[in-house]
Write an enzyme that holds these catalytic residues in place. Sequence first.
Site, short mmCIF file in Angstrom:
data_model
loop_
_atom_site.label_atom_id
_atom_site.label_comp_id
_atom_site.label_asym_id
_atom_site.label_seq_id
_atom_site.Cartn_x
_atom_site.Cartn_y
_atom_site.Cartn_z
N ASP A 130 56.69 87.00 43.03
CA ASP A 130 57.83 87.78 43.54
C ASP A 130 58.74 88.19 42.39
O ASP A 130 59.32 87.35 41.72
CB ASP A 130 58.61 86.94 44.55
CG ASP A 130 59.82 87.68 45.10
OD1 ASP A 130 59.71 88.27 46.18
OD2 ASP A 130 60.89 87.65 44.44
N TYR A 189 65.55 92.36 38.26
CA TYR A 189 65.27 91.20 37.42
C TYR A 189 64.93 91.61 35.98
O TYR A 189 65.02 90.79 35.07
CB TYR A 189 64.11 90.37 37.98
CG TYR A 189 64.31 89.79 39.35
CD1 TYR A 189 65.55 89.81 39.99
CD2 TYR A 189 63.23 89.23 40.03
CE1 TYR A 189 65.70 89.29 41.26
CE2 TYR A 189 63.39 88.69 41.30
CZ TYR A 189 64.62 88.74 41.92
OH TYR A 189 64.76 88.22 43.18
N LYS A 203 61.03 94.71 44.52
CA LYS A 203 62.13 95.13 45.38
C LYS A 203 62.87 96.32 44.80
O LYS A 203 63.03 96.42 43.58
CB LYS A 203 63.12 93.97 45.59
CG LYS A 203 62.48 92.66 45.97
CD LYS A 203 63.52 91.55 46.08
CE LYS A 203 62.86 90.19 46.11
NZ LYS A 203 62.35 89.78 44.79
N HIS A 218 66.34 95.45 48.60
CA HIS A 218 66.88 94.20 48.07
C HIS A 218 68.12 93.71 48.83
O HIS A 218 68.27 92.51 49.05
CB HIS A 218 67.20 94.36 46.58
CG HIS A 218 67.09 93.09 45.81
ND1 HIS A 218 66.68 93.03 44.50
CD2 HIS A 218 67.32 91.79 46.16
CE1 HIS A 218 66.68 91.77 44.09
NE2 HIS A 218 67.06 91.01 45.07
N LEU A 247 65.00 75.87 46.88
CA LEU A 247 65.44 74.55 46.44
C LEU A 247 66.95 74.51 46.19
O LEU A 247 67.45 73.57 45.56
CB LEU A 247 64.70 74.15 45.16
CG LEU A 247 63.18 74.10 45.27
CD1 LEU A 247 62.54 73.83 43.92
CD2 LEU A 247 62.73 73.08 46.30
N ILE A 288 59.40 80.74 47.68
CA ILE A 288 59.05 81.23 46.33
C ILE A 288 59.86 80.47 45.27
O ILE A 288 60.79 81.00 44.68
CB ILE A 288 59.28 82.76 46.20
CG1 ILE A 288 60.63 83.18 46.80
CG2 ILE A 288 58.14 83.51 46.86
CD1 ILE A 288 61.01 84.62 46.48
N LYS A 303 61.03 78.81 41.76
CA LYS A 303 60.96 79.32 40.40
C LYS A 303 61.12 78.18 39.41
O LYS A 303 61.91 77.26 39.63
CB LYS A 303 62.09 80.34 40.18
CG LYS A 303 62.07 81.00 38.81
CD LYS A 303 63.46 81.35 38.33
CE LYS A 303 64.13 80.19 37.65
NZ LYS A 303 65.43 80.50 37.03
N SER A 304 60.36 78.23 38.34
CA SER A 304 60.54 77.31 37.22
C SER A 304 59.89 77.95 36.00
O SER A 304 58.96 78.75 36.13
CB SER A 304 59.90 75.95 37.50
OG SER A 304 60.07 75.10 36.37
N VAL A 305 60.40 77.62 34.83
CA VAL A 305 59.75 78.06 33.60
C VAL A 305 59.03 76.89 32.92
O VAL A 305 58.41 77.06 31.88
CB VAL A 305 60.76 78.70 32.62
CG1 VAL A 305 61.39 79.94 33.25
CG2 VAL A 305 61.86 77.71 32.21
N ARG A 335 56.64 71.49 36.08
CA ARG A 335 57.31 71.70 37.37
C ARG A 335 56.64 72.81 38.16
O ARG A 335 56.59 72.77 39.39
CB ARG A 335 58.79 72.03 37.15
CG ARG A 335 59.62 70.84 36.72
CD ARG A 335 61.09 71.07 36.92
NE ARG A 335 61.87 70.22 36.04
CZ ARG A 335 62.36 70.60 34.87
NH1 ARG A 335 62.15 71.82 34.43
NH2 ARG A 335 63.07 69.77 34.15
N ASN A 374 55.48 71.95 41.88
CA ASN A 374 55.94 72.69 43.06
C ASN A 374 54.80 73.21 43.92
O ASN A 374 55.02 73.56 45.09
CB ASN A 374 56.84 73.85 42.64
CG ASN A 374 58.19 73.41 42.13
OD1 ASN A 374 58.63 72.28 42.36
ND2 ASN A 374 58.88 74.29 41.42
#
Length: 280
Positions: free
Chosen positions: A46, A51, A76, A112, A194, A233, A235-237, A241, A245
């Site tokens: 997503d 972004y 979006k 959006h 989260l 959805i 998110k982590s970098v 993790r 997830n």
Amino acid sequence: MNQVPNIKLNNGTLMPQLGFGVWQVPDAEAERVVGDALEAGYRSVDTAAVYGNERGTGRAVNGSGLPREELFVTTKLWNGPDRRWDRDAVLRAFDDSLGKLGLDHVDLYLIHWPRPMRDDFLTIWKTFEEIAASGRARAVGVSNFRPADLERLGAESSLVPAVNQIELHPLFPQPELRALHARLGIATEAWSPLGQGKELLELPAVAAVAAKHGRSAAQVVLRWHLQLGTIAIPKSVNPSRIRENLDVFGFELDAEDLAALDALGADGRRIGPDPAVFDV
């Protein structure tokens, strides 16, 4: 092995119930981060025009070696106040997103924000109908739409949004809006599933459920989403993790667990912008 179940959208399109979000991921990092997610087993990504990471996301998708039909890509329309959103502007924005992604179609295209004070989302939606009919978006939907906004769409268009992506987590569960989605045949998708920061994940009630199952706080919150029937959805970098997830299919929350997490939303506390007034 990818265990993520699919949600059947109202036009028959299948969408993975657990995907990967890239909000706040810089474009320079997006290729690596999305690549890590795809390698871990995610098949839904997503992104959004605002972004600023559609190019990096597209490079990861196109460089993954995975068949396009196995991937679900969402972006979006950033319908901000910097232009007049007529048909041509919407089509140009869509073409721009496809170009940055390096794709000939997306699987889901969303408005959006409703921006009700601008009174133009009906015009935008009419163009979304064209995009859906062309096949360049397999499904179209909205994000952050309130009941009143959905009712206006329903009065003016026979095309029901496939998805409404909204703020949704145990602190803000939005039961009334989810019930409306169920009546209208709209899939509910959670952004910030989260919460934001560590507040939700450090609550004693969440920690207790996590300890009971030998899982992380994030895993039990994502499991709550899945059992609720929503699309999430996270998110982590961080590669570990990202994998953690996705590892939410080897256990199940019982009625006591669900009640404990549901109780956190008694006050319905929003952490993101209010769609009624958001116009940035």
